[in-house]
Design a protein around this motif. Sequence first.
Motif, PDB file in Angstrom:
ATOM      1  N   TYR A  70       0.885  -1.106   0.020  1.00 26.37           N
ATOM      2  CA  TYR A  70       0.073   0.051  -0.062  1.00 26.37           C
ATOM      3  C   TYR A  70       0.786   1.201  -0.181  1.00 26.37           C
ATOM      4  O   TYR A  70       0.273   2.320   0.195  1.00 26.37           O
ATOM      5  CB  TYR A  70      -0.955  -0.170   1.257  1.00 26.37           C
ATOM      6  CG  TYR A  70      -0.290   0.048   2.641  1.00 26.37           C
ATOM      7  CD1 TYR A  70      -0.032   1.443   3.257  1.00 26.37           C
ATOM      8  CD2 TYR A  70       0.175  -1.158   3.106  1.00 26.37           C
ATOM      9  CE1 TYR A  70       0.665   1.430   4.391  1.00 26.37           C
ATOM     10  CE2 TYR A  70       0.702  -0.973   4.498  1.00 26.37           C
ATOM     11  CZ  TYR A  70       1.023   0.119   4.983  1.00 26.37           C
ATOM     12  OH  TYR A  70       1.691   0.260   6.236  1.00 26.37           O
ATOM     13  N   GLY A  71       2.246   1.044  -0.232  1.00 26.36           N
ATOM     14  CA  GLY A  71       3.072   2.213  -0.193  1.00 26.36           C
ATOM     15  C   GLY A  71       4.261   1.895  -0.889  1.00 26.36           C
ATOM     16  O   GLY A  71       4.869   0.813  -0.836  1.00 26.36           O
TER      17      GLY A  71
ATOM     18  N   ARG B   1       8.536   3.642  -1.911  1.00 19.94           N
ATOM     19  CA  ARG B   1       9.250   4.710  -1.903  1.00 19.94           C
ATOM     20  C   ARG B   1       9.413   5.260  -3.484  1.00 19.94           C
ATOM     21  O   ARG B   1       9.457   4.570  -4.398  1.00 19.94           O
ATOM     22  CB  ARG B   1      10.540   4.101  -1.311  1.00 19.94           C
ATOM     23  CG  ARG B   1      10.602   3.881   0.162  1.00 19.94           C
ATOM     24  CD  ARG B   1      12.028   3.834   0.691  1.00 19.94           C
ATOM     25  NE  ARG B   1      12.791   2.597   0.205  1.00 19.94           N
ATOM     26  CZ  ARG B   1      13.689   2.094   1.009  1.00 19.94           C
ATOM     27  NH1 ARG B   1      14.027   2.731   2.240  1.00 19.94           N
ATOM     28  NH2 ARG B   1      14.499   1.136   0.575  1.00 19.94           N
TER      29      ARG B   1
ATOM     30  N   GLU C  52      -0.098   2.152  12.446  1.00 23.45           N
ATOM     31  CA  GLU C  52       0.823   1.464  11.688  1.00 23.45           C
ATOM     32  C   GLU C  52       1.856   0.558  12.129  1.00 23.45           C
ATOM     33  O   GLU C  52       2.073  -0.558  11.714  1.00 23.45           O
ATOM     34  CB  GLU C  52       1.654   2.652  11.025  1.00 23.45           C
ATOM     35  CG  GLU C  52       2.952   2.172   9.869  1.00 23.45           C
ATOM     36  CD  GLU C  52       3.607   3.109   9.406  1.00 23.45           C
ATOM     37  OE1 GLU C  52       4.320   2.919   8.443  1.00 23.45           O
ATOM     38  OE2 GLU C  52       3.310   4.468   9.688  1.00 23.45           O
TER      39      GLU C  52
ATOM     40  N   TRP D 209      11.498   0.079   3.942  1.00 23.28           N
ATOM     41  CA  TRP D 209      10.232   0.598   3.444  1.00 23.28           C
ATOM     42  C   TRP D 209      10.012   2.144   3.812  1.00 23.28           C
ATOM     43  O   TRP D 209       9.539   2.982   3.289  1.00 23.28           O
ATOM     44  CB  TRP D 209       8.811  -0.161   3.716  1.00 23.28           C
ATOM     45  CG  TRP D 209       8.867  -1.620   3.593  1.00 23.28           C
ATOM     46  CD1 TRP D 209       9.629  -2.224   2.684  1.00 23.28           C
ATOM     47  CD2 TRP D 209       8.056  -2.598   4.140  1.00 23.28           C
ATOM     48  NE1 TRP D 209       9.444  -3.657   2.732  1.00 23.28           N
ATOM     49  CE2 TRP D 209       8.388  -3.816   3.492  1.00 23.28           C
ATOM     50  CE3 TRP D 209       7.057  -2.545   5.204  1.00 23.28           C
ATOM     51  CZ2 TRP D 209       7.857  -5.049   3.946  1.00 23.28           C
ATOM     52  CZ3 TRP D 209       6.467  -3.709   5.663  1.00 23.28           C
ATOM     53  CH2 TRP D 209       6.729  -5.129   5.100  1.00 23.28           C
ATOM     54  N   ARG D 210      10.025   2.188   5.272  1.00 24.81           N
ATOM     55  CA  ARG D 210       9.509   3.445   6.169  1.00 24.81           C
ATOM     56  C   ARG D 210      10.234   4.532   5.878  1.00 24.81           C
ATOM     57  O   ARG D 210       9.807   5.550   6.260  1.00 24.81           O
ATOM     58  CB  ARG D 210       8.812   2.887   7.302  1.00 24.81           C
ATOM     59  CG  ARG D 210       8.312   3.864   8.328  1.00 24.81           C
ATOM     60  CD  ARG D 210       7.007   4.178   7.375  1.00 24.81           C
ATOM     61  NE  ARG D 210       5.901   5.063   8.149  1.00 24.81           N
ATOM     62  CZ  ARG D 210       6.347   6.278   8.540  1.00 24.81           C
ATOM     63  NH1 ARG D 210       7.320   6.949   8.187  1.00 24.81           N
ATOM     64  NH2 ARG D 210       5.411   7.030   9.109  1.00 24.81           N
TER      65      ARG D 210
ATOM     66  N   PRO E 180       6.973   8.492   1.366  1.00 23.21           N
ATOM     67  CA  PRO E 180       5.763   9.459   1.299  1.00 23.21           C
ATOM     68  C   PRO E 180       5.897  10.686   2.192  1.00 23.21           C
ATOM     69  O   PRO E 180       6.475  10.689   3.396  1.00 23.21           O
ATOM     70  CB  PRO E 180       4.666   8.662   1.719  1.00 23.21           C
ATOM     71  CG  PRO E 180       4.909   7.187   1.368  1.00 23.21           C
ATOM     72  CD  PRO E 180       6.406   7.102   1.534  1.00 23.21           C
TER      73      PRO E 180
ATOM     74  N   TRP F  37       4.743   6.837  -3.232  1.00 22.81           N
ATOM     75  CA  TRP F  37       3.118   6.627  -3.271  1.00 22.81           C
ATOM     76  C   TRP F  37       2.912   6.008  -1.853  1.00 22.81           C
ATOM     77  O   TRP F  37       3.474   5.043  -1.539  1.00 22.81           O
ATOM     78  CB  TRP F  37       2.919   5.957  -4.499  1.00 22.81           C
ATOM     79  CG  TRP F  37       1.531   5.015  -4.538  1.00 22.81           C
ATOM     80  CD1 TRP F  37       0.452   5.926  -4.577  1.00 22.81           C
ATOM     81  CD2 TRP F  37       1.107   3.657  -4.244  1.00 22.81           C
ATOM     82  NE1 TRP F  37      -0.463   4.927  -4.579  1.00 22.81           N
ATOM     83  CE2 TRP F  37      -0.114   3.454  -4.212  1.00 22.81           C
ATOM     84  CE3 TRP F  37       2.159   2.743  -3.776  1.00 22.81           C
ATOM     85  CZ2 TRP F  37      -0.590   2.571  -4.114  1.00 22.81           C
ATOM     86  CZ3 TRP F  37       1.595   1.582  -3.766  1.00 22.81           C
ATOM     87  CH2 TRP F  37      -0.057   1.290  -4.009  1.00 22.81           C
ATOM     88  N   ILE F  38       1.779   6.303  -1.494  1.00 24.48           N
ATOM     89  CA  ILE F  38       0.819   5.784  -0.354  1.00 24.48           C
ATOM     90  C   ILE F  38      -0.236   5.722  -0.651  1.00 24.48           C
ATOM     91  O   ILE F  38      -1.072   6.600  -1.088  1.00 24.48           O
ATOM     92  CB  ILE F  38       1.233   6.152   1.046  1.00 24.48           C
ATOM     93  CG1 ILE F  38       0.899   5.186   2.334  1.00 24.48           C
ATOM     94  CG2 ILE F  38       0.732   7.605   1.253  1.00 24.48           C
ATOM     95  CD1 ILE F  38       1.451   5.538   3.231  1.00 24.48           C
ATOM     96  N   SER F  39      -1.184   4.599  -0.149  1.00 25.32           N
ATOM     97  CA  SER F  39      -2.702   4.516  -0.303  1.00 25.32           C
ATOM     98  C   SER F  39      -3.048   4.004   1.201  1.00 25.32           C
ATOM     99  O   SER F  39      -2.501   3.693   1.793  1.00 25.32           O
ATOM    100  CB  SER F  39      -3.100   3.712  -1.445  1.00 25.32           C
ATOM    101  OG  SER F  39      -4.457   3.760  -1.698  1.00 25.32           O
TER     102      SER F  39
ATOM    103  N   ARG G 290       4.366  -2.349   2.998  1.00 25.41           N
ATOM    104  CA  ARG G 290       5.004  -1.172   2.203  1.00 25.41           C
ATOM    105  C   ARG G 290       6.089  -1.906   1.303  1.00 25.41           C
ATOM    106  O   ARG G 290       6.234  -3.125   1.386  1.00 25.41           O
ATOM    107  CB  ARG G 290       5.613   0.011   2.985  1.00 25.41           C
ATOM    108  CG  ARG G 290       4.561   0.907   3.515  1.00 25.41           C
ATOM    109  CD  ARG G 290       5.149   2.094   3.973  1.00 25.41           C
ATOM    110  NE  ARG G 290       4.140   3.027   4.808  1.00 25.41           N
ATOM    111  CZ  ARG G 290       4.232   4.155   4.899  1.00 25.41           C
ATOM    112  NH1 ARG G 290       5.368   4.911   4.589  1.00 25.41           N
ATOM    113  NH2 ARG G 290       3.614   4.877   5.878  1.00 25.41           N
TER     114      ARG G 290
END
Length: 402
Positions: A138-139, A141, A203, A239-240, A276, A315-317, A343
Amino acid sequence: MLYSWLLGLVKKWQHMVLRLNLMTLELSHLDVSSASAKHKGWINEPFMMVEKDGKLYGRGTSDGKGPSLGWLHAIEAYQNTKTDLPVNLKFIYVGTEKSDKWHFEHLLKKKKMFLEDVTYICVSDSTWLDVNKPSIPYGMRGFCFFHIEISCAKKDLHSGHHGGSVLDPISDLMYLLNRLVDLEGNIIIPGAYDDVEPVTPEEEKMYENIDYDVIKFQEAIGCQKLKFNDKAKFLMSRWRFPCLSIHGVEGTNSKDGFKTILPKKVIGKFSIHLVPNQEPEKISKLVIDYLDKLWIMRRSPNTYKAYLVNCGKPWISSIHNENYKAAWRATKHAYDVEPDMIRDGRSIPVTALLQELTSKNVVMLPLGAGDDDSDTENEKIDVQNLICGTKLMAAYLYEIAQ
């Protein structure tokens, strides 16, 4: 076997109500990274697909010809069961994803009308986090790719004849590259972390449910030490949070043996993977300003230039919207297990672009396993993943119509 499965699915869902006002857009790419069996260690000719031990080896099997074929198989299955598709479909097959992203982005913006009636968007790229359990990203980089050019002369020089009379441009380049990250891999460019959003309790809790073995990963890649052994911290580092990687140097002797040459010009390559809320334009300015200051401190007589080569937005959703709920239900139905919501550290800028152009939700629906080795030697996709991935796509089309 696939058609009989879908026929049973249709009979089970005879109450299906077609909602043809929905328009779902599927996007994938058909071009692939370059490959050479002679130099890259392939077990077979990379453009001759070979089946071995239940796996299909070949360039593009997982990224992204396999997923593209999965969509066509899903549509064919609906046709062979004489069942109408539950939604209208539009496809975008990209032929320049690996070579000219800018051209594709320009074309999408120019042909924005093609996207106007789209309700949901699905991108068939990426892979699972693990080998055996499906996951839904869902996300992702973003990235900024940079060059640093250092020049000392108009031609290459012999180090024995000219060494000591000119300053080696490689020394200047190493000075700059060595001041981008610290020993722990943290970016030391001022302001690089300013716009990174804090981790929320919701999260953080999601990481507890992700099925992943850090030690097995370490053993698989043959690494002596990872930055983190804790699962949550390890995955967040992938990811983060942003990271900086140095990719190589042009202009030097990269072959075996000695070549005592002082190069006239060297080019250092590095990238920063963004998360994001980080804007490529802002990060690019921070990087160039930082390198410019370092160069002034260096006081070298050589010529220097640092610049941005390419970039893509992160991108993130939200996993709580209808598109992700449909993808989650379809994945659970196809694999009989609840997928991990993750992610992804990689960059697929078109996801952010499509979300920006349409103001619609984008979902990522991968088929490949975490060990498919996309874009590297011996890329593969499991035959079972291709079959179940086709089931996944057929089920997704039904679920998104509900």
